[in-house]
Design a protein around this motif. Structure first.
Motif, PDB file in Angstrom:
ATOM      1  N   LEU A  27       0.834  -1.206   0.000  1.00  0.00           N
ATOM      2  CA  LEU A  27       0.000   0.000   0.000  1.00  0.00           C
ATOM      3  C   LEU A  27       0.865   1.251   0.000  1.00  0.00           C
ATOM      4  O   LEU A  27       0.557   2.239  -0.679  1.00  0.00           O
ATOM      5  N   LEU A  28       1.961   1.221   0.755  1.00  0.00           N
ATOM      6  CA  LEU A  28       2.876   2.359   0.775  1.00  0.00           C
ATOM      7  C   LEU A  28       3.506   2.586  -0.591  1.00  0.00           C
ATOM      8  O   LEU A  28       3.663   3.734  -1.032  1.00  0.00           O
ATOM      9  N   VAL A  29       3.872   1.515  -1.259  1.00  0.00           N
ATOM     10  CA  VAL A  29       4.472   1.640  -2.595  1.00  0.00           C
ATOM     11  C   VAL A  29       3.484   2.273  -3.564  1.00  0.00           C
ATOM     12  O   VAL A  29       3.838   3.156  -4.356  1.00  0.00           O
ATOM     13  N   VAL A  30       2.216   1.837  -3.497  1.00  0.00           N
ATOM     14  CA  VAL A  30       1.185   2.428  -4.359  1.00  0.00           C
ATOM     15  C   VAL A  30       1.027   3.915  -4.047  1.00  0.00           C
ATOM     16  O   VAL A  30       0.930   4.750  -4.957  1.00  0.00           O
ATOM     17  N   ALA A  31       1.003   4.256  -2.768  1.00  0.00           N
ATOM     18  CA  ALA A  31       0.862   5.660  -2.369  1.00  0.00           C
ATOM     19  C   ALA A  31       2.044   6.489  -2.831  1.00  0.00           C
ATOM     20  O   ALA A  31       1.890   7.669  -3.201  1.00  0.00           O
ATOM     21  N   ALA A  32       3.241   5.912  -2.821  1.00  0.00           N
ATOM     22  CA  ALA A  32       4.423   6.656  -3.249  1.00  0.00           C
ATOM     23  C   ALA A  32       4.459   6.857  -4.757  1.00  0.00           C
ATOM     24  O   ALA A  32       4.853   7.916  -5.247  1.00  0.00           O
ATOM     25  N   ILE A  33       4.038   5.826  -5.507  1.00  0.00           N
ATOM     26  CA  ILE A  33       4.100   5.902  -6.965  1.00  0.00           C
ATOM     27  C   ILE A  33       2.929   6.691  -7.539  1.00  0.00           C
ATOM     28  O   ILE A  33       3.100   7.543  -8.409  1.00  0.00           O
ATOM     29  N   ALA A  34       1.732   6.400  -7.051  1.00  0.00           N
ATOM     30  CA  ALA A  34       0.521   7.036  -7.610  1.00  0.00           C
ATOM     31  C   ALA A  34      -0.432   7.406  -6.478  1.00  0.00           C
ATOM     32  O   ALA A  34      -1.431   6.706  -6.251  1.00  0.00           O
ATOM     33  N   PRO A  35      -0.148   8.465  -5.728  1.00  0.00           N
ATOM     34  CA  PRO A  35      -1.039   8.844  -4.621  1.00  0.00           C
ATOM     35  C   PRO A  35      -2.441   9.203  -5.080  1.00  0.00           C
ATOM     36  O   PRO A  35      -3.391   9.097  -4.313  1.00  0.00           O
ATOM     37  N   GLY A  36      -2.583   9.599  -6.360  1.00  0.00           N
ATOM     38  CA  GLY A  36      -3.893   9.939  -6.886  1.00  0.00           C
ATOM     39  C   GLY A  36      -4.862   8.770  -6.917  1.00  0.00           C
ATOM     40  O   GLY A  36      -6.078   8.971  -6.974  1.00  0.00           O
ATOM     41  N   LEU A  37      -4.327   7.541  -6.870  1.00  0.00           N
ATOM     42  CA  LEU A  37      -5.203   6.367  -6.835  1.00  0.00           C
ATOM     43  C   LEU A  37      -5.882   6.202  -5.482  1.00  0.00           C
ATOM     44  O   LEU A  37      -6.916   5.542  -5.379  1.00  0.00           O
ATOM     45  N   LEU A  38      -5.288   6.775  -4.432  1.00  0.00           N
ATOM     46  CA  LEU A  38      -5.821   6.623  -3.080  1.00  0.00           C
ATOM     47  C   LEU A  38      -6.580   7.852  -2.592  1.00  0.00           C
ATOM     48  O   LEU A  38      -7.395   7.745  -1.677  1.00  0.00           O
ATOM     49  N   THR A  39      -6.308   8.999  -3.148  1.00  0.00           N
ATOM     50  CA  THR A  39      -7.016  10.214  -2.758  1.00  0.00           C
ATOM     51  C   THR A  39      -6.985  11.216  -3.909  1.00  0.00           C
ATOM     52  O   THR A  39      -6.010  11.279  -4.652  1.00  0.00           O
ATOM     53  N   SER A  40      -8.076  11.962  -4.033  1.00  0.00           N
ATOM     54  CA  SER A  40      -8.161  13.000  -5.066  1.00  0.00           C
ATOM     55  C   SER A  40      -8.045  14.397  -4.474  1.00  0.00           C
ATOM     56  O   SER A  40      -8.155  15.389  -5.186  1.00  0.00           O
ATOM     57  N   ILE A  41      -7.827  14.489  -3.167  1.00  0.00           N
ATOM     58  CA  ILE A  41      -7.760  15.783  -2.485  1.00  0.00           C
ATOM     59  C   ILE A  41      -6.338  16.312  -2.532  1.00  0.00           C
ATOM     60  O   ILE A  41      -5.378  15.575  -2.276  1.00  0.00           O
ATOM     61  N   ASP A  42      -6.198  17.584  -2.841  1.00  0.00           N
ATOM     62  CA  ASP A  42      -4.890  18.235  -2.860  1.00  0.00           C
ATOM     63  C   ASP A  42      -4.390  18.400  -1.425  1.00  0.00           C
ATOM     64  O   ASP A  42      -5.082  18.991  -0.595  1.00  0.00           O
ATOM     65  N   PRO A  43      -3.198  17.883  -1.108  1.00  0.00           N
ATOM     66  CA  PRO A  43      -2.707  17.997   0.274  1.00  0.00           C
ATOM     67  C   PRO A  43      -2.387  19.428   0.694  1.00  0.00           C
ATOM     68  O   PRO A  43      -2.226  19.696   1.888  1.00  0.00           O
TER      69      PRO A  43
END
Length: 279
Positions: A27-43
């Motif tokens: 899950l961390l790898v996915v978040a690092a590579i493509a965070p847009g897949l887990l959230t659409s909100i601008d940090p």
């Protein structure tokens, strides 16, 4: 026959904790590579009227003092944390391997000189040594990687030196030398691969330690400046509002804790398997 198959299955059976650790790292790898897949909100999207909003259906982990979504900032903070851990470990391993091989294969005076220098560095705790280094280079992600990476060099240098001294006396190395293989070829084909193999597994465990060190330095103000989404910086800012917004500290702290535990669990499992131990 059946007993042998049962033993092999027992050796290959994975524990639930290890599966959870692997899933979390994935899950961390996915978040690092493509965070847009887990959230659409601008940090970085700040909405003042949404400040200090407790976790709810709209903002699952709440909002911070500027009304920014905490979950989005946590997800986007994965990349700098993993990048720091991986890059600092790679840097420390590369420099440590170079020093360890030079000391392990060099003449006695060179071995003594390199190891005494390493011992001096080992006298300082990793975090303190990183603080000294980053004080000269200044803050920022790149300088943070350099500081944490250099701080981890001494332990890799000692490990590689010890492995090199064991491998250099092995029968296959002596056989290669007797057959006329050049010194550089012997080192590249036989000494270095066999000396560094056990250290690579230990380096996996070191990734978690480097992530912790990077978060600690960011907490002290040596990482990327706000409003960059970085776990250590989020902790440093959130502590000022702990009385009325506990989630600003709780979620970054849990993210760091789970990340380090998961990576360490995987690294220790790899170490057990390399030593031939059963699960």
């Amino acid at each position: 026959m059946d007993a042998g198959i049962g033993r092999r299955r027992a050796r290959t059976r994975l524990r639930p904790g290890l599966v959870l650790a692997g899933a979390f790292v994935l899950l961390l790898v996915v978040a690092a590579i493509a965070p847009g897949l887990l959230t659409s909100i601008d940090p970085l999207d700040a909405v003042a009227r949404q400040a200090y909003r407790a976790p709810d259906a709209l903002h699952w982990l709440g909002t911070d003092e500027n009304g920014r979504d905490v979950l989005s900032r946590l997800i986007h903070g994965v990349r700098p944390s993993l990048l720091l851990g991986l890059a600092a470990t790679a840097m420390g391993l590369a420099l440590g391997t170079l020093l360890g091989v030079v000391a392990g294969l060099g003449p006695r005076w060179l071995d003594a000189a390199v190891m005494r220098s390493v011992d001096v560095l080992l006298a300082f705790p990793d975090l303190l040594l990183a603080l000294v280094i980053i004080t000269f280079f200044g803050q920022g992600t790149l300088n943070l990687i350099i500081a944490v990476g250099i701080a981890s060099v001494p332990r890799y240098a000692r490990l590689v030196r010890a492995q090199t001294q064991v491998v250099r006396g092995a029968g296959y190395v002596e056989a290669a030398t007797t057959l006329g293989l050049g010194r550089a070829a012997v080192i590249g084909r036989h000494v270095l691969p066999n000396a560094i193999k056990p250290v690579l597994i230990l380096a996996t465990i070191g990734i978690g330690s480097n992530i912790t060190a990077g978060a600690a330095l960011s907490f002290l103000g040596f990482g990327s400046p706000p409003p960059a989404p970085e776990w250590g910086t989020m902790l440093a800012i959130g502590r000022n509002f702990l009385a009325n917004a506990w989630w600003l500290v709780a979620w970054p702290a849990l993210a760091i804790t789970f990340t380090v535990i998961s990576i360490t669990a995987i690294g220790r499992e790899l170490l057990r398997r390399s030593e031939g131990k059963r699960l």
